[in-house]
Enzyme design. Structure first.
Site, mmCIF file in Angstrom:
data_model
loop_
_atom_site.group_PDB
_atom_site.id
_atom_site.type_symbol
_atom_site.label_atom_id
_atom_site.label_comp_id
_atom_site.label_asym_id
_atom_site.label_seq_id
_atom_site.Cartn_x
_atom_site.Cartn_y
_atom_site.Cartn_z
ATOM 1 N N THR A 22 0.832 -1.207 0.000
ATOM 2 C CA THR A 22 0.000 0.000 0.000
ATOM 3 C C THR A 22 0.868 1.260 0.000
ATOM 4 O O THR A 22 0.782 2.091 -0.904
ATOM 5 C CB THR A 22 -0.903 -0.022 1.255
ATOM 6 O OG1 THR A 22 -1.443 -1.337 1.405
ATOM 7 C CG2 THR A 22 -2.025 0.983 1.158
ATOM 8 N N GLU A 43 9.704 -6.637 -3.667
ATOM 9 C CA GLU A 43 8.444 -7.173 -3.137
ATOM 10 C C GLU A 43 8.511 -8.704 -3.099
ATOM 11 O O GLU A 43 8.875 -9.339 -4.089
ATOM 12 C CB GLU A 43 7.266 -6.705 -4.007
ATOM 13 C CG GLU A 43 5.936 -7.408 -3.769
ATOM 14 C CD GLU A 43 5.454 -7.397 -2.314
ATOM 15 O OE1 GLU A 43 5.533 -6.337 -1.660
ATOM 16 O OE2 GLU A 43 5.013 -8.461 -1.833
ATOM 17 N N HIS A 541 -5.935 -4.361 11.554
ATOM 18 C CA HIS A 541 -5.443 -2.986 11.462
ATOM 19 C C HIS A 541 -4.244 -2.773 12.386
ATOM 20 O O HIS A 541 -4.210 -1.809 13.138
ATOM 21 C CB HIS A 541 -6.549 -1.992 11.820
ATOM 22 C CG HIS A 541 -7.763 -2.096 10.968
ATOM 23 N ND1 HIS A 541 -9.021 -1.740 11.399
ATOM 24 C CD2 HIS A 541 -7.925 -2.511 9.691
ATOM 25 C CE1 HIS A 541 -9.895 -1.937 10.428
ATOM 26 N NE2 HIS A 541 -9.258 -2.418 9.384
HETATM 27 C C1 LIG Z 1 -7.688 -9.041 5.591
HETATM 28 C C2 LIG Z 1 -7.549 -7.556 5.768
HETATM 29 C C3 LIG Z 1 -8.687 -6.755 5.727
HETATM 30 C C4 LIG Z 1 -8.565 -5.378 5.884
HETATM 31 N N1 LIG Z 1 -9.658 -4.596 5.689
HETATM 32 C C5 LIG Z 1 -9.514 -3.248 5.614
HETATM 33 C C6 LIG Z 1 -10.573 -2.419 5.185
HETATM 34 O O1 LIG Z 1 -11.647 -2.891 4.809
HETATM 35 N N2 LIG Z 1 -10.368 -1.082 5.169
HETATM 36 C C7 LIG Z 1 -9.194 -0.516 5.538
HETATM 37 O O2 LIG Z 1 -9.093 0.711 5.536
HETATM 38 N N3 LIG Z 1 -8.154 -1.273 5.925
HETATM 39 C C8 LIG Z 1 -8.280 -2.633 5.932
HETATM 40 N N4 LIG Z 1 -7.199 -3.408 6.241
HETATM 41 C C9 LIG Z 1 -5.936 -2.749 6.626
HETATM 42 C C10 LIG Z 1 -5.124 -2.147 5.480
HETATM 43 O O3 LIG Z 1 -5.304 -2.877 4.291
HETATM 44 C C11 LIG Z 1 -3.645 -2.130 5.880
HETATM 45 O O4 LIG Z 1 -3.517 -1.453 7.093
HETATM 46 C C12 LIG Z 1 -2.741 -1.440 4.870
HETATM 47 O O5 LIG Z 1 -2.958 -1.958 3.578
HETATM 48 C C13 LIG Z 1 -1.290 -1.627 5.281
HETATM 49 O O6 LIG Z 1 -0.432 -1.002 4.367
HETATM 50 P P1 LIG Z 1 1.140 -1.102 4.533
HETATM 51 O O7 LIG Z 1 1.729 -0.343 3.409
HETATM 52 O O8 LIG Z 1 1.508 -0.712 5.911
HETATM 53 O O9 LIG Z 1 1.490 -2.655 4.424
HETATM 54 P P2 LIG Z 1 1.180 -3.684 3.243
HETATM 55 O O10 LIG Z 1 0.202 -3.126 2.285
HETATM 56 O O11 LIG Z 1 0.871 -4.976 3.871
HETATM 57 O O12 LIG Z 1 2.563 -3.771 2.451
HETATM 58 C C14 LIG Z 1 3.709 -4.435 2.903
HETATM 59 C C15 LIG Z 1 4.347 -5.108 1.689
HETATM 60 O O13 LIG Z 1 5.664 -5.475 2.011
HETATM 61 C C16 LIG Z 1 5.925 -6.779 1.511
HETATM 62 N N5 LIG Z 1 7.011 -7.308 2.346
HETATM 63 C C17 LIG Z 1 7.005 -7.504 3.676
HETATM 64 N N6 LIG Z 1 8.210 -7.918 4.098
HETATM 65 C C18 LIG Z 1 8.991 -7.977 3.014
HETATM 66 C C19 LIG Z 1 10.352 -8.328 2.825
HETATM 67 N N7 LIG Z 1 11.144 -8.666 3.839
HETATM 68 N N8 LIG Z 1 10.842 -8.300 1.555
HETATM 69 C C20 LIG Z 1 10.063 -7.942 0.505
HETATM 70 N N9 LIG Z 1 8.768 -7.586 0.644
HETATM 71 C C21 LIG Z 1 8.247 -7.596 1.886
HETATM 72 C C22 LIG Z 1 4.609 -7.485 1.643
HETATM 73 O O14 LIG Z 1 4.532 -8.617 0.812
HETATM 74 C C23 LIG Z 1 3.632 -6.387 1.277
HETATM 75 O O15 LIG Z 1 3.385 -6.341 -0.106
HETATM 76 C C24 LIG Z 1 -7.286 -4.797 6.124
HETATM 77 C C25 LIG Z 1 -6.149 -5.608 6.174
HETATM 78 C C26 LIG Z 1 -6.265 -6.974 5.977
HETATM 79 C C27 LIG Z 1 -5.017 -7.816 5.992
#
Ligand SMILES: Cc1cc2nc3c(=O)[nH]c(=O)nc-3n(C[C@H](O)[C@H](O)[C@H](O)COP(=O)(O)OP(=O)(O)OC[C@H]3O[C@@H](n4cnc5c(N)ncnc54)[C@H](O)[C@@H]3O)c2cc1C
Length: 609
Positions: A22, A43, A541
């Site tokens: 994200t 990724e 979350h």
């Molecule tokens: C099942 C579910 C339902 C949800 N429902 C909602 C909703 O309806 N509405 C809402 O607002 N929020 C919702 N959320 C929460 C929201 O989607 C997340 O909080 C948000 O997407 C997190 O973004 P991020 O960038 O922090 O992490 P992420 O989007 O998880 O990105 C992290 C990325 O890093 C990659 N990664 C991790 N470690 C490594 C590594 N060592 N090497 C290479 N790549 C790596 C992962 O594969 C991933 O692609 C939900 C979450 C989930 C899991």
């Protein structure tokens, strides 16, 4: 463009972003608007453009099983993490899904699009010392920047306020719209919630999200598909030569060079198919691996609590004890209600083949109907609005007495005061009252029966958990211990909310809903306590493990998202939240990433577009 593992390692990048999720894709796409800036993204998951399991909205809400969907729990998309056994759940572990695919968790989430309260973000700016950029009004331009908003149509079961449009942006990447399909239980549930005293709120997006309100969703209203970081930030810009994506690669270490007191990152190590490679970054390493894996990677790299690192023979580069602490999550509890035969819910897709075929055809021909379903009720509420002021004050008294003997870090002390102030003032929600028109929460759904599950999120818990390495094997999963329900208030507030829900669903207006035995037999306080501890899951979350708070409070990043003590490493993901917010969080993650990209552009004089 995409690269192979060895090709990627041989390229020159200004910035290397760990995690194409994200936040990571948002930052990478914004930085590469300047063709002179080269960004490499690492990724672990695969790039799956056009995958219907990701894009058809309804696959995020599987009929008959609200706990597991076609995405969460499926190894093609999910890292499949679990919590440690939780004493608060009588020793049970629970699944903690995280997206493992280009787009990260935005590819697997439940597509609800909401913002928090002004009071919550203003704490980030004042109480946690991050300045005006991180107040509600400082974030508002970035909420708008991420959005391509379409106003609701006439079939929304709620009236919207004329001011709603002013809260939203129309030039951004993420398509935001409103539900076009509702089941037959939702309109009566909305009416009944208002009859029971919840306020009606025609514009939840300018600082007061509480009450029954129109719920946004990140769905392209024309194509009827999920809009997420993969198809809305990356895909339209995938041809940029200066934006290089490596998939199927797990980052295992940030490489540092220490000169006197200066610790700077020179690159990142990653593993593909058992081989380790190193890629260089000339300007910065940006860690966007998410709330669980960003602290994990920092610890593997020698940045974190040196006592923990020593247990796994990891040499300390920088002793930063806040890494992986301050984990907060939103749990959810709920209960199932069955409805009289003939009630249209998503369960009809499960047992009524004619309805399913009709809806599949409607989706293919017009991109409409039940397959575009996303939750239509997700109402953030104050505790006062459920139980009244006197009961809220009584519960607060017990809570304060408990907290007076509960061990607290300096950060928790500040957070607790802020949470108590919000609880008393009623300017932030403590619960979110929602529903999914499908069954299976309390056990297998019967074939010919329509259900609706009440989904109650707890949005300002007081318990704090942690995530840390549990092995020196960099490919092993981190140890995630959310410490759910360490504070009795968290169970008490759920008992009140479940009792309220029973009145809501079985009200005359809703008509005919029957509580399933597992819930309706619950009467005594002890039975309620057991019910809540047995029937709570995560609504996914997690935040806070790279907290943007002062170093003296146990912070990990400063208000420019830079890791304290490192020259050129930033964390940009959900982990930086200083304190959680009272709604779903993805919109805030996009806003953090949009703001983070501008901070980096300012720091390096990169052209803004
Ligand atoms: C099942 C579910 C339902 C949800 N429902 C909602 C909703 O309806 N509405 C809402 O607002 N929020 C919702 N959320 C929460 C929201 O989607 C997340 O909080 C948000 O997407 C997190 O973004 P991020 O960038 O922090 O992490 P992420 O989007 O998880 O990105 C992290 C990325 O890093 C990659 N990664 C991790 N470690 C490594 C590594 N060592 N090497 C290479 N790549 C790596 C992962 O594969 C991933 O692609 C939900 C979450 C989930 C899991």
């Amino acid at each position: 463009v995409e690269a192979t593992a060895s090709d990627f390692a041989s390229q020159k990048f200004d910035f290397v972003v760990v995690g194409g999720g994200t936040a990571g894709l948002t930052v990478a796409v914004r930085l590469t608007e300047d063709p002179n800036i080269r960004v490499g993204v690492i990724e672990a998951g695969q790039y799956r453009p056009g995958d219907p399991v990701i894009e058809v909205p309804q696959s995020a809400v599987a009929p008959g099983n609200p706990n597991g969907t076609a995405l969460a729990g499926n190894p093609t998309y999910d890292w499949l993490f679990t919590s440690t056994p939780q004493p608060g759940f009588n020793g049970a572990s629970i699944p903690l899904p995280r997206g493992k695919v280009v787009g990260g968790s935005s590819a697997i989430n439940e597509i609800v699009w909401q913002r928090g309260a002004k009071a919550e973000y203003d704490l980030w700016s004042t109480t946690f010392g991050n300045g005006p950029r991180w107040s509600f009004s400082g974030l508002l331009p970035y909420f708008r920047k991420a959005e391509n908003w379409t106003p609701p149509g006439s079939n929304l079961p709620l009236q919207v306020s004329p001011s709603l449009a002013s809260a939203h942006g129309t030039q951004g990447q993420i398509s935001v719209s409103y539900t076009s399909f509702t089941s037959s239980v939702e309109k009566p549930l909305i009416q009944a919630a208002v009859q029971l005293g919840l306020k009606y709120n025609g514009n939840p997006d300018l600082g007061d999200p509480t009450g029954v309100a129109p719920i946004g969703r990140n769905v392209d209203p024309v194509k009827g598909i999920r809009s997420y970081a993969g198809n809305s930030y990356y895909e339209p810009n995938a041809a940029r030569k200066n934006l290089v994506l490596l998939t199927g690669a797990q980052a295992t270490k940030i490489v540092f060079k220490t000169t006197g007191k200066n610790i700077s990152a020179t690159g990142v190590q990653y593993v593909v198919g058992g081989t380790t490679y190193t890629v260089n970054a000339t300007k910065e390493v940006i860690v966007s691996a998410g709330t669980f894996q960003t602290p994990h990677l920092l610890e593997l790299s020698g940045v974190g609590n040196k006592t923990i690192l020593a247990q796994y023979n990891i040499p300390s580069v920088l002793d930063l004890p806040g890494v992986g602490q301050n984990l907060m999550d939103h749990p959810f509890t709920g209960s199932d209600f069955s409805f009289p035969p003939g009630t249209l819910t998503l369960d009809s897709l499960r047992f009524n083949a004619t309805f399913r075929t009709e809806q599949q055809n409607l989706y293919t021909s017009q991109h409409k109907g039940a397959l575009t379903y996303t939750p239509a009720i997700n109402s953030p509420v104050t505790l006062q609005s459920l139980v009244g002021t006197a009961e809220t004050n009584a519960m607060m008294k017990n809570l304060t007495a408990f907290l007076s003997t509960f061990p607290q870090t300096p950060l928790q002390k500040v957070q607790y005061q802020a949470q108590l102030d919000m609880l008393k003032a009623g300017d932030a929600p403590f619960l979110v009252m929602g529903e999914l028109p499908t069954g299976g929460f309390l056990g297998p759904a019967d074939f010919n029966t329509s259900y609706t599950t009440a989904v109650i999120m707890q949005v300002h818990p007081f318990s704090r958990g942690s995530v840390h390495i549990g092995s020196s094997d960099p490919l092993a999963a981190p140890i995630i211990n959310p410490h759910y329900f360490e504070v009795p208030f968290e169970v008490d507030i759920y008992v009140k909310a479940l009792q309220w829900t029973q009145r809501w669903f079985t009200s005359k207006t809703v008509g005919g809903a029957v509580h399933l035995p597992a819930a309706s037999d619950v009467k005594t306080d002890a039975q309620w306590d057991t019910y809540v501890r047995t029937h709570t899951q995560s609504v996914n979350h997690p935040i806070g493990t790279s907290a943007m708070v002062p170093l003296s409070m146990g912070g990990v990043v400063d208000s420019n998202l830079k890791v304290y003590g490192l020259q050129n490493v930033r964390v940009i993901d959900a982990g930086i939240f200083p304190l959680t917010i009272g709604t779903v969080i993805q919109q805030t993650v996009y806003a953090i990433a949009e703001q983070g990209a501008d901070i980096i552009k300012e720091a390096w004089n990169i052209k803004a577009y």
